[in-house]
Structures are given as structure tokens and as C-alpha cells.
Design an enzyme around this catalytic site. Structure first.
Site, mmCIF file in Angstrom:
data_model
loop_
_atom_site.group_PDB
_atom_site.id
_atom_site.type_symbol
_atom_site.label_atom_id
_atom_site.label_comp_id
_atom_site.label_asym_id
_atom_site.label_seq_id
_atom_site.Cartn_x
_atom_site.Cartn_y
_atom_site.Cartn_z
ATOM 1 N N ARG A 112 0.822 -1.206 0.000
ATOM 2 C CA ARG A 112 0.000 0.000 0.000
ATOM 3 C C ARG A 112 0.860 1.262 0.000
ATOM 4 N NH1 ARG A 112 -5.221 -0.126 0.887
ATOM 5 N NH2 ARG A 112 -5.215 1.880 1.966
ATOM 6 N N GLU A 120 8.700 -8.678 -7.180
ATOM 7 C CA GLU A 120 8.375 -9.794 -6.300
ATOM 8 C C GLU A 120 8.671 -11.134 -6.969
ATOM 9 O OE1 GLU A 120 4.634 -11.365 -3.491
ATOM 10 O OE2 GLU A 120 4.384 -9.643 -4.836
ATOM 11 N N ALA A 123 5.276 -16.495 -8.598
ATOM 12 C CA ALA A 123 4.707 -17.838 -8.450
ATOM 13 C C ALA A 123 4.096 -18.326 -9.753
ATOM 14 C CB ALA A 123 3.669 -17.842 -7.341
ATOM 15 N N ARG A 124 4.118 -17.476 -10.802
ATOM 16 C CA ARG A 124 3.743 -17.946 -12.141
ATOM 17 C C ARG A 124 4.904 -18.715 -12.761
ATOM 18 N NH1 ARG A 124 1.757 -13.557 -16.158
ATOM 19 N NH2 ARG A 124 0.948 -15.433 -17.191
ATOM 20 N N ARG A 223 4.605 2.206 10.252
ATOM 21 C CA ARG A 223 4.679 0.767 10.507
ATOM 22 C C ARG A 223 5.501 0.389 11.729
ATOM 23 N NH1 ARG A 223 0.186 -0.840 7.961
ATOM 24 N NH2 ARG A 223 0.221 -0.261 5.752
#
Length: 302
Positions: A112, A120, A123-124, A223
């Protein structure tokens, strides 16, 4: 294990090969380069590269060449002035690139912050590892009765064990089905890009996250706050330590004027002035809502 043997070998190779450079370096950040710092049960943060230091912030603010005759005290004073008066551009001259391993549900919060460059793990293209975030018992809590997006009372005893068992069983079952759906053992199977949809949000992913110092500090202010979710705060707390080693003067100013500072609305400032003048101030005559009044009292007392 947070790191594979191949990743560890790559890190050791990089650290064993120092390079000469003409650019400014930060001794604290040089010590951090490539080292993987563990977070949660399988995660980590490591610094891949960085640009700039405290002096680079001052150089950008002065638009000058080199350090000139300015002293360290002058640089620290300038950095504190810039932070105090919200001059953000000089801090954007410093950048850092992190390699982060984190649970998917933490990544969805993290992404965000749309002021960074992200790449990243796919996972494909690749098969995700059988690694899931399972909280420690002290981090299992019921829904807060006051905060719709926060935690309340910590679960105890049998209830905590029941939840932990469900988390482990569901994660393992989902991964078993993920593996069985993939193309293997002579089966045609399902494409990786489709099989991944069966995986739970506590599986680990990895990414490279490159950001400038100004936006990194904004990320940390939100955060590393005590109200942030524990899991993302664990990463932010570690990154605070890294930034403190990288740009110590800038981080000290950030802590003073952002992290440990108290902000006041116009109503809050007026209420404080009235208190100092000896007047009795209540929520009803303060002009503040219930939540803002509660935060005011937490900072300044009854």
C-alpha cells in the site's frame, strides 16, 4: 531456515569481494550490506545496495559540491532544520534497496506504500516453498473491542492451542493440494499461475524493495508505530536499526520530530493553552471528538 544454502553462499561471496569506489559511503551501512537479518519465523531483511549518507542530504539542501568547510555540527543542525520544517526533497537524494522475505498478508499491507520500486518473486514462474508464518502463542489475540482493525485480549491455554493447530493444519493441507495440482509424475496438472490461488495468505514470498529515504521514513513512522500490526512492525523495527546505522543524524532527527513527537490539532493546541492558563478543559468544552480527546489525554494527562 530463513536463507537457502545458495543464498547464503551468494551473500558470503559478495561480502568477501570488496570494491573500490569514489562515491560516498556510510560505514554503518557497509557493515549491513548483504547480511540477512531474521524476522518472524522464516523471514528476513537484507540490504542489497544504497546511495548517499547524511552528508548527501546536506549537499542536496545546499546544492553544493563536496563537504566544503561545514562542520559535522552544522550538518546535524541543517538536517534537524529540514526535518523540523518538513523539507522532504533533500532526503529523497538517498536511496536503499532491500531484499525482504515476508508472509503474503504482510506484503499486501506493505505494498500500500506506493512510493517504492518493487519486484516480487513470481509464483507464475517458480514454485513457492513450503514455508508459512505461524505466530507465537503470545501474538494470538482476539478482536479488539475498541479498534475494528486491531487485536485485543491474548488467547490463552486450550483456545490458543486450538487456533495454532488450525493454522498449521490448514497451511499444510493447502500446500499438499498445491503440489498435487502442479504438473508432475506424468500428470498434465495445473499451470503454476492457477495452482497458486489455493495457497494461504501466511505463505512466504520475497521481493526487492527500492525506496528513497524520505518515503522510507514515512513507511517507518506508520509501521514502526505501536498501533501497527505486530508482524509488519517486526520488519519496520529492524529497518529502523538499519537506517540508524546508515544515516545516524537523519534518523535521530526523524525520531525526535516524527516518531517520538506529539502532533496537535488546532483544538488540541487551544485546549493545551487553556490548561496552561489554569482553566478546566473537558471533552465537552474542547471541541474534540471522543477518540481525539482520548489520544489528547494519553499524551498530556487528565
Amino acid at each position: 531456515m530463513p536463507l537457502t544454502h545458495e543464498q547464503q553462499a551468494e551473500i558470503e561471496s559478495e561480502r568477501a569481494t570488496p570494491r573500490q569506489t569514489l562515491r560516498a559511503v556510510s560505514p554503518g551501512m557497509e557493515a549491513r550490506l548483504y547480511t540477512a537479518h531474521p524476522v518472524l519465523d522464516h523471514g528476513f531483511v537484507r540490504v542489497i545496495d544504497y546511495m548517499g549518507d547524511d552528508a548527501a542530504i546536506c549537499q542536496a539542501a545546499r546544492v553544493s559540491y563536496g563537504k566544503g568547510t561545514r562542520s559535522v555540527q552544522n550538518d546535524e543542525g541543517l538536517i534537524r532544520y529540514l526535518m523540523r520544517h518538513w523539507h522532504s526533497t533533500p532526503f529523497e537524494m538517498c536511496e536503499v534497496k532491500f531484499h525482504v522475505k515476508l508472509p503474503v498478508f504482510v506484503a499486501r499491507q506493505w505494498i500500500r506504500h506506493r512510493t517504492a520500486n518493487v519486484n516480487e518473486y513470481s509464483a507464475r514462474y517458480s514454485i513457492l516453498d513450503r514455508e508459512f508464518y505461524i505466530p507465537r502463542a503470545e501474538h494470538l489475540a482476539a478482536q479488539s473491542t475498541q479498534n475494528n482493525q486491531g487485536r485485543g485480549e491474548v488467547l490463552q491455554g486450550a483456545e490458543a492451542e486450538r487456533v495454532l493447530d488450525l493454522l498449521r493444519e490448514d497451511a499444510m493441507r493447502s500446500y499438499d493440494h498445491y503440489e498435487s495440482m502442479l504438473s508432475q509424475d506424468g500428470q498434465k496438472g495445473l499451470a503454476r499461475e492457477l495452482a497458486r490461488m489455493n495457497l494461504p495468505a501466511n505463505i512466504y514470498t520475497q521481493w526487492y524493495w527500492k525506496v528513497d529515504l524520505h518515503n522510507l521514513l514515512h513507511f517507518l513512522r506508520l509501521r514502526a508505530d505501536s498501533h501497527a500490526q505486530y508482524e509488519i512492525r517486526a520488519y519496520a523495527d529492524l529497518m529502523c536499526d538499519i537506517v540508524a546505522d546508515w544515516v545516524p543524524a537523519a534518523f535521530a532527527a526523524f525520531r525526535d520530530y516524527r516518531m517520538d513527537a506529539v502532533s496537535l490539532s488546532a483544538q488540541g493546541a487551544e485546549a493545551l493553552r487553556r490548561r496552561l492558563a489554569g482553566q478546566v478543559v473537558t471533552q465537552e468544552n474542547s471541541g474534540m471528538g471522543a477518540r481525539e480527546w482520548r489520544e489528547f489525554v494519553e499524551a498530556w494527562g487528565e
